[in-house]
Design a protein around this motif. Structure first.
Motif, PDB file in Angstrom:
ATOM      1  N   ARG A 197     -36.773  -1.598  25.509  1.00 32.25           N
ATOM      2  CA  ARG A 197     -36.348  -3.005  25.471  1.00 32.25           C
ATOM      3  C   ARG A 197     -36.519  -3.663  26.842  1.00 32.25           C
ATOM      4  N   SER A 198     -36.558  -4.966  26.837  1.00 29.83           N
ATOM      5  CA  SER A 198     -36.727  -5.726  28.073  1.00 29.83           C
ATOM      6  C   SER A 198     -35.370  -6.016  28.710  1.00 29.83           C
ATOM      7  N   ILE A 199     -35.241  -5.611  29.965  1.00 32.05           N
ATOM      8  CA  ILE A 199     -34.035  -5.907  30.748  1.00 32.05           C
ATOM      9  C   ILE A 199     -34.477  -6.376  32.123  1.00 32.05           C
ATOM     10  N   ILE A 200     -33.825  -7.401  32.617  1.00 35.58           N
ATOM     11  CA  ILE A 200     -34.093  -7.855  33.975  1.00 35.58           C
ATOM     12  C   ILE A 200     -32.776  -7.755  34.752  1.00 35.58           C
ATOM     13  N   PHE A 201     -32.826  -7.107  35.891  1.00 30.79           N
ATOM     14  CA  PHE A 201     -31.616  -6.762  36.637  1.00 30.79           C
ATOM     15  C   PHE A 201     -31.400  -7.692  37.835  1.00 30.79           C
ATOM     16  N   TYR A 202     -30.150  -8.095  38.037  1.00 31.49           N
ATOM     17  CA  TYR A 202     -29.810  -8.903  39.208  1.00 31.49           C
ATOM     18  C   TYR A 202     -28.854  -8.125  40.107  1.00 31.49           C
ATOM     19  N   GLN A 203     -28.955  -8.401  41.413  1.00 33.83           N
ATOM     20  CA  GLN A 203     -28.112  -7.713  42.388  1.00 33.83           C
ATOM     21  C   GLN A 203     -27.058  -8.627  42.998  1.00 33.83           C
ATOM     22  N   ASN A 204     -27.165  -9.919  42.743  1.00 26.53           N
ATOM     23  CA  ASN A 204     -26.182 -10.885  43.248  1.00 26.53           C
ATOM     24  C   ASN A 204     -26.272 -12.143  42.383  1.00 26.53           C
ATOM     25  N   ASP A 205     -25.369 -13.070  42.615  1.00 26.59           N
ATOM     26  CA  ASP A 205     -25.316 -14.263  41.764  1.00 26.59           C
ATOM     27  C   ASP A 205     -26.556 -15.138  41.925  1.00 26.59           C
ATOM     28  N   GLU A 206     -27.116 -15.170  43.135  1.00 27.11           N
ATOM     29  CA  GLU A 206     -28.331 -15.971  43.360  1.00 27.11           C
ATOM     30  C   GLU A 206     -29.465 -15.477  42.463  1.00 27.11           C
ATOM     31  N   GLN A 207     -29.659 -14.169  42.423  1.00 29.16           N
ATOM     32  CA  GLN A 207     -30.700 -13.610  41.554  1.00 29.16           C
ATOM     33  C   GLN A 207     -30.385 -13.882  40.084  1.00 29.16           C
ATOM     34  N   LYS A 208     -29.118 -13.752  39.720  1.00 33.70           N
ATOM     35  CA  LYS A 208     -28.729 -13.995  38.323  1.00 33.70           C
ATOM     36  C   LYS A 208     -29.085 -15.412  37.895  1.00 33.70           C
ATOM     37  N   GLN A 209     -28.810 -16.387  38.765  1.00 33.15           N
ATOM     38  CA  GLN A 209     -29.098 -17.786  38.427  1.00 33.15           C
ATOM     39  C   GLN A 209     -30.603 -18.032  38.326  1.00 33.15           C
ATOM     40  N   ILE A 210     -31.384 -17.402  39.193  1.00 24.53           N
ATOM     41  CA  ILE A 210     -32.849 -17.512  39.116  1.00 24.53           C
ATOM     42  C   ILE A 210     -33.337 -17.015  37.763  1.00 24.53           C
ATOM     43  N   ILE A 211     -32.843 -15.845  37.366  1.00 26.77           N
ATOM     44  CA  ILE A 211     -33.244 -15.243  36.088  1.00 26.77           C
ATOM     45  C   ILE A 211     -32.855 -16.136  34.911  1.00 26.77           C
ATOM     46  N   LEU A 212     -31.603 -16.569  34.889  1.00 26.51           N
ATOM     47  CA  LEU A 212     -31.111 -17.353  33.751  1.00 26.51           C
ATOM     48  C   LEU A 212     -31.840 -18.682  33.615  1.00 26.51           C
ATOM     49  N   LYS A 213     -32.129 -19.334  34.749  1.00 25.20           N
ATOM     50  CA  LYS A 213     -32.842 -20.618  34.693  1.00 25.20           C
ATOM     51  C   LYS A 213     -34.264 -20.441  34.178  1.00 25.20           C
ATOM     52  N   LYS A 214     -34.934 -19.389  34.641  1.00 26.98           N
ATOM     53  CA  LYS A 214     -36.308 -19.145  34.183  1.00 26.98           C
ATOM     54  C   LYS A 214     -36.325 -18.722  32.716  1.00 26.98           C
ATOM     55  N   LYS A 215     -35.343 -17.939  32.307  1.00 27.22           N
ATOM     56  CA  LYS A 215     -35.256 -17.519  30.907  1.00 27.22           C
ATOM     57  C   LYS A 215     -35.004 -18.724  30.000  1.00 27.22           C
ATOM     58  N   GLU A 216     -34.105 -19.604  30.437  1.00 27.41           N
ATOM     59  CA  GLU A 216     -33.802 -20.804  29.660  1.00 27.41           C
ATOM     60  C   GLU A 216     -35.016 -21.731  29.566  1.00 27.41           C
ATOM     61  N   ALA A 217     -35.724 -21.884  30.682  1.00 23.07           N
ATOM     62  CA  ALA A 217     -36.914 -22.749  30.680  1.00 23.07           C
ATOM     63  C   ALA A 217     -37.992 -22.191  29.751  1.00 23.07           C
ATOM     64  N   LEU A 218     -38.146 -20.865  29.752  1.00 23.18           N
ATOM     65  CA  LEU A 218     -39.152 -20.244  28.889  1.00 23.18           C
ATOM     66  C   LEU A 218     -38.767 -20.388  27.423  1.00 23.18           C
ATOM     67  N   ALA A 219     -37.486 -20.264  27.124  1.00 26.21           N
ATOM     68  CA  ALA A 219     -37.016 -20.441  25.745  1.00 26.21           C
ATOM     69  C   ALA A 219     -37.313 -21.851  25.242  1.00 26.21           C
ATOM     70  N   LYS A 220     -37.123 -22.846  26.121  1.00 24.73           N
ATOM     71  CA  LYS A 220     -37.421 -24.228  25.742  1.00 24.73           C
ATOM     72  C   LYS A 220     -38.917 -24.434  25.563  1.00 24.73           C
ATOM     73  N   GLN A 221     -39.686 -23.832  26.468  1.00 24.87           N
ATOM     74  CA  GLN A 221     -41.140 -23.973  26.405  1.00 24.87           C
ATOM     75  C   GLN A 221     -41.709 -23.384  25.113  1.00 24.87           C
ATOM     76  N   LEU A 222     -41.193 -22.216  24.739  1.00 26.27           N
ATOM     77  CA  LEU A 222     -41.699 -21.525  23.544  1.00 26.27           C
ATOM     78  C   LEU A 222     -40.932 -21.905  22.282  1.00 26.27           C
ATOM     79  N   ASN A 223     -39.820 -22.611  22.477  1.00 22.25           N
ATOM     80  CA  ASN A 223     -38.964 -23.016  21.365  1.00 22.25           C
ATOM     81  C   ASN A 223     -38.515 -21.810  20.533  1.00 22.25           C
ATOM     82  N   THR A 224     -38.103 -20.772  21.230  1.00 23.30           N
ATOM     83  CA  THR A 224     -37.632 -19.567  20.545  1.00 23.30           C
ATOM     84  C   THR A 224     -36.737 -18.774  21.473  1.00 23.30           C
TER      85      THR A 224
END
Length: 218
Positions: free
Chosen positions: A136-163
């Motif tokens: 399975r796909s997992i992306i790991f964060y080591q601090n809150d800054e990394q977590k926010q980077i991941i979540l924003k990019k994941k959200e943007a990709l979800a909107k882009q692909l509409n899924t």
């Protein structure tokens, strides 16, 4: 009646193997405080799970600013996982990579772009022909800054692909290095049928999408 019981048993077995991450031990991993890995000689480390680690190792090693990529296991609750135990889908771990990189040359945000851009981001519990919670796909964060980077990019990709995007987002806890024979597997075994038919095509698709990120050939 026997066939019905057999069907139920097989269904439950398959469910257990492919949803190994859904239990109290796994939830404790998901809820844990992230562990931050200190810079070493100016180099940082990042951790990603995206299907077969042979494929992912080769992809990240092609990136400018990446010094080395190590195959291993992460994201689970079982100590000292092995390839055999991971393949049962019952360790909670996924095949993962440790990316050792120079943050002055390549940013964590770019490594996240590489992550989402080098896989089928909608495939749950696997990549390509490799299926199961260990892929399975997992992306790991080591601090809150990394977590926010991941979540924003994941959200943007979800909107882009509409899924929905399949990647789970975990606090980094520990990386277990895989057996020696898995390291640099794609480079050392170019004639392997899996490498020929799955890994190399996946690497080439990535290279075609992100030519500006690739190391120059000498």
């Amino acid at each position: 009646m026997k066939n019905i019981f057999t069907f139920i048993f097989v269904t439950l077995l398959f469910s257990c193997q492919n949803n190994a991450q859904v239990n109290s031990k796994q939830q404790a991993v998901i809820d844990a405080k992230p562990i931050e890995v200190a810079l070493e000689n100016g180099k940082a480390k990042a951790y990603f799970a995206s299907g077969c680690f042979w494929c992912v190792e080769a992809i990240y090693e092609s990136i400018k600013g990446v010094d080395e990529v190590i195959s291993g296991y992460s994201g689970g609750y079982t100590k000292s996982p092995t390839y055999e135990s991971s393949n049962t889908g019952r360790t909670g771990h996924a095949e993962a990579v440790e990316v050792i990189y120079d943050p002055k040359i390549v940013s964590f945000a770019t490594l996240v772009d590489v992550y989402f851009g080098s896989q089928n981001p909608t495939q749950v519990n696997g990549q390509g022909p490799d299926k199961g919670s260990q892929y399975r796909s997992i992306i790991f964060y080591q601090n809150d800054e990394q977590k926010q980077i991941i979540l924003k990019k994941k959200e943007a990709l979800a909107k882009q692909l509409n899924t929905k995007i399949a990647a789970e987002v975990y606090p980094f806890q520990k990386f277990w290095v895989a057996e020696d024979y898995h390291q640099n597997y794609e480079r050392l075994h170019p004639e392997n049928p899996y490498i020929q038919n799955v890994s190399i095509p996946r690497l080439n698709r990535f290279k075609a999408k992100f030519p500006e990120l690739l190391k120059s050939k000498h």
